[in-house]
Scaffold this motif. Structure first.
Motif, PDB file in Angstrom:
ATOM      1  N   UNK A  77     -18.886  86.813   6.464  1.00 14.55           N
ATOM      2  CA  UNK A  77     -19.244  88.212   6.694  1.00 14.55           C
ATOM      3  C   UNK A  77     -20.416  88.329   7.664  1.00 14.55           C
ATOM      4  N   UNK A  78     -21.410  87.456   7.517  1.00 14.30           N
ATOM      5  CA  UNK A  78     -22.549  87.466   8.440  1.00 14.30           C
ATOM      6  C   UNK A  78     -22.130  87.128   9.859  1.00 14.30           C
ATOM      7  N   UNK A  79     -21.011  86.400   9.984  1.00 17.02           N
ATOM      8  CA  UNK A  79     -20.506  86.002  11.298  1.00 17.02           C
ATOM      9  C   UNK A  79     -19.608  87.057  11.925  1.00 17.02           C
ATOM     10  N   UNK A  80     -19.392  88.158  11.222  1.00 21.44           N
ATOM     11  CA  UNK A  80     -18.615  89.254  11.787  1.00 21.44           C
ATOM     12  C   UNK A  80     -17.147  89.259  11.422  1.00 21.44           C
ATOM     13  N   UNK A  81     -16.726  88.378  10.520  1.00 19.43           N
ATOM     14  CA  UNK A  81     -15.335  88.389  10.054  1.00 19.43           C
ATOM     15  C   UNK A  81     -15.167  89.546   9.077  1.00 19.43           C
ATOM     16  N   UNK A  82     -14.195  90.398   9.336  1.00 18.93           N
ATOM     17  CA  UNK A  82     -14.079  91.663   8.599  1.00 18.93           C
ATOM     18  C   UNK A  82     -13.125  91.615   7.420  1.00 18.93           C
ATOM     19  N   UNK A  83     -12.187  90.663   7.431  1.00 16.60           N
ATOM     20  CA  UNK A  83     -11.170  90.623   6.388  1.00 16.60           C
ATOM     21  C   UNK A  83     -11.209  89.260   5.696  1.00 16.60           C
ATOM     22  N   UNK A  84     -11.277  89.296   4.369  1.00 15.91           N
ATOM     23  CA  UNK A  84     -11.301  88.086   3.566  1.00 15.91           C
ATOM     24  C   UNK A  84     -10.275  88.199   2.444  1.00 15.91           C
ATOM     25  N   UNK A  85      -9.743  87.044   2.045  1.00 12.14           N
ATOM     26  CA  UNK A  85      -8.915  86.971   0.852  1.00 12.14           C
ATOM     27  C   UNK A  85      -9.142  85.611   0.207  1.00 12.14           C
ATOM     28  N   UNK A  86      -9.328  85.587  -1.100  1.00 15.19           N
ATOM     29  CA  UNK A  86      -9.538  84.359  -1.856  1.00 15.19           C
ATOM     30  C   UNK A  86      -8.241  83.991  -2.578  1.00 15.19           C
ATOM     31  N   UNK A  87      -7.982  82.682  -2.681  1.00 15.95           N
ATOM     32  CA  UNK A  87      -6.862  82.178  -3.457  1.00 15.95           C
ATOM     33  C   UNK A  87      -7.423  81.249  -4.524  1.00 15.95           C
ATOM     34  N   UNK A  88      -7.179  81.590  -5.794  1.00 16.92           N
ATOM     35  CA  UNK A  88      -7.655  80.770  -6.898  1.00 16.92           C
ATOM     36  C   UNK A  88      -6.681  80.922  -8.060  1.00 16.92           C
ATOM     37  N   UNK A  89      -6.112  79.801  -8.498  1.00 13.17           N
ATOM     38  CA  UNK A  89      -5.101  79.854  -9.556  1.00 13.17           C
ATOM     39  C   UNK A  89      -5.662  80.385 -10.871  1.00 13.17           C
ATOM     40  N   UNK A 140      -6.386  91.554 -10.943  1.00 11.65           N
ATOM     41  CA  UNK A 140      -7.117  92.558 -10.169  1.00 11.65           C
ATOM     42  C   UNK A 140      -8.556  92.145  -9.854  1.00 11.65           C
ATOM     43  N   UNK A 141      -8.847  90.847  -9.888  1.00 16.01           N
ATOM     44  CA  UNK A 141     -10.200  90.393  -9.568  1.00 16.01           C
ATOM     45  C   UNK A 141     -10.485  90.592  -8.084  1.00 16.01           C
ATOM     46  N   UNK A 142     -11.730  90.931  -7.788  1.00 13.42           N
ATOM     47  CA  UNK A 142     -12.135  91.134  -6.407  1.00 13.42           C
ATOM     48  C   UNK A 142     -13.529  90.556  -6.181  1.00 13.42           C
ATOM     49  N   UNK A 143     -13.863  90.395  -4.930  1.00 13.43           N
ATOM     50  CA  UNK A 143     -15.219  90.076  -4.480  1.00 13.43           C
ATOM     51  C   UNK A 143     -15.632  91.222  -3.580  1.00 13.43           C
ATOM     52  N   UNK A 144     -16.358  92.204  -4.148  1.00 15.96           N
ATOM     53  CA  UNK A 144     -16.554  93.439  -3.421  1.00 15.96           C
ATOM     54  C   UNK A 144     -15.207  94.104  -3.204  1.00 15.96           C
ATOM     55  N   UNK A 145     -14.887  94.367  -1.943  1.00 14.23           N
ATOM     56  CA  UNK A 145     -13.605  95.002  -1.615  1.00 14.23           C
ATOM     57  C   UNK A 145     -12.484  94.001  -1.352  1.00 14.23           C
ATOM     58  N   UNK A 146     -12.775  92.701  -1.452  1.00  8.48           N
ATOM     59  CA  UNK A 146     -11.819  91.685  -1.036  1.00  8.48           C
ATOM     60  C   UNK A 146     -11.058  91.111  -2.233  1.00  8.48           C
ATOM     61  N   UNK A 147      -9.738  90.956  -2.109  1.00  8.16           N
ATOM     62  CA  UNK A 147      -8.924  90.519  -3.252  1.00  8.16           C
ATOM     63  C   UNK A 147      -9.060  89.031  -3.544  1.00  8.16           C
ATOM     64  N   UNK A 148      -8.874  88.699  -4.824  1.00  2.57           N
ATOM     65  CA  UNK A 148      -8.795  87.308  -5.282  1.00  2.57           C
ATOM     66  C   UNK A 148      -7.416  87.149  -5.910  1.00  2.57           C
ATOM     67  N   UNK A 149      -6.559  86.368  -5.255  1.00  2.71           N
ATOM     68  CA  UNK A 149      -5.176  86.208  -5.678  1.00  2.71           C
ATOM     69  C   UNK A 149      -4.976  84.846  -6.334  1.00  2.71           C
ATOM     70  N   UNK A 150      -3.952  84.745  -7.164  1.00  2.66           N
ATOM     71  CA  UNK A 150      -3.650  83.468  -7.811  1.00  2.66           C
ATOM     72  C   UNK A 150      -2.856  82.538  -6.903  1.00  2.66           C
ATOM     73  N   UNK A 151      -2.106  83.103  -5.965  1.00  3.20           N
ATOM     74  CA  UNK A 151      -1.290  82.287  -5.072  1.00  3.20           C
ATOM     75  C   UNK A 151      -1.065  83.051  -3.775  1.00  3.20           C
TER      76      UNK A 151
END
Length: 211
Positions: free
Chosen positions: A24-36, A41-52
């Motif tokens: 985010x500090x580097x200017x990347x605007x879109x994030x998505x996390x993958x964690x099994x 419906x978990x999120x990091x701020x506005x960014x989704x955390x998906x299982x797969x």
């Protein structure tokens, strides 16, 4: 670092959140996390955390391995490259990378870290907050140089090492693959066997081995 429109982060532990902060500090605007282990419906701020993730990677996106464990980061990197997707290299805008230094794919150089001139940092590494890797050092793949650790000039750090928080490796030292150097320790001689080393000067703990 090449500009990215989005970043897929593998994992949602503490290191994954640090990766997101640098992104985010580097200017990347879109994030998505993958964690099994993600909760519904978990999120990091506005960014989704998906299982797969079963989709193609969007155009302009790259992928970052974000396990804190070197062996797991290697597995993550292999998963990414096996799909033909690009691995990100993230360097914080408040870190410094010196003249002629190289930083490998899948590596994070975190806030206020320094990679000195002509140094080489391998793939899947972590150069954590405030860490120093000085001039002409070589750091092997999937090694973690932890917060406030200092690796002095012309050192050679092997693969799958962990250089603990606040520890020091003095000039010209060679550290074998698979070494863990404990927090606050000082390596004043070559560490020629894998294992865990603690203290000042650093000594190997009998019966202990690193990854």
């Amino acid at each position: 670092m090449t500009f990215l429109s989005g970043l897929l982060i593998l994992g949602f532990g503490g290191h994954a959140r640090a990766v997101a902060d640098v992104a985010l500090a580097s200017g990347i605007k879109q994030l998505c996390f993958i964690d099994s282990n993600a909760r519904p419906n978990e999120t990091f701020g506005e960014f989704p955390v998906l299982r797969s993730w079963d989709e193609e990677l969007p155009d302009g996106w790259s992928v970052m391995p974000a396990s804190g464990d070197g062996v797991s980061r290697q597995t993550q990197c292999d998963w990414v490259t096996g799909r033909g997707w690009p691995l990100a290299t993230l360097v914080s805008p408040v870190a410094t990378v010196g003249f002629g230094a190289t930083v490998g794919p899948g590596t994070l150089v975190a806030h206020h870290a320094h990679v000195g001139p002509m140094a080489s940092v391998g793939a899947g590494c972590i150069v954590n907050t405030g860490a120093i890797i000085e001039h002409e050092c070589v750091v092997g793949d999937f090694t973690h140089v932890s917060i406030k650790a200092a690796v002095a000039g012309r050192c050679h750090i092997g693969r799958f090492c962990f250089i603990g928080a606040g520890s020091t490796v003095i000039d010209g030292i060679r550290v074998h693959d698979g070494v863990t150097l404990g927090a606050g320790a000082c390596a004043h001689r070559n560490l020629e066997e894998p294992g865990v080393y603690v203290g000042v000067p650093a000594k190997k703990i009998a019966g202990k081995t690193a990854n």
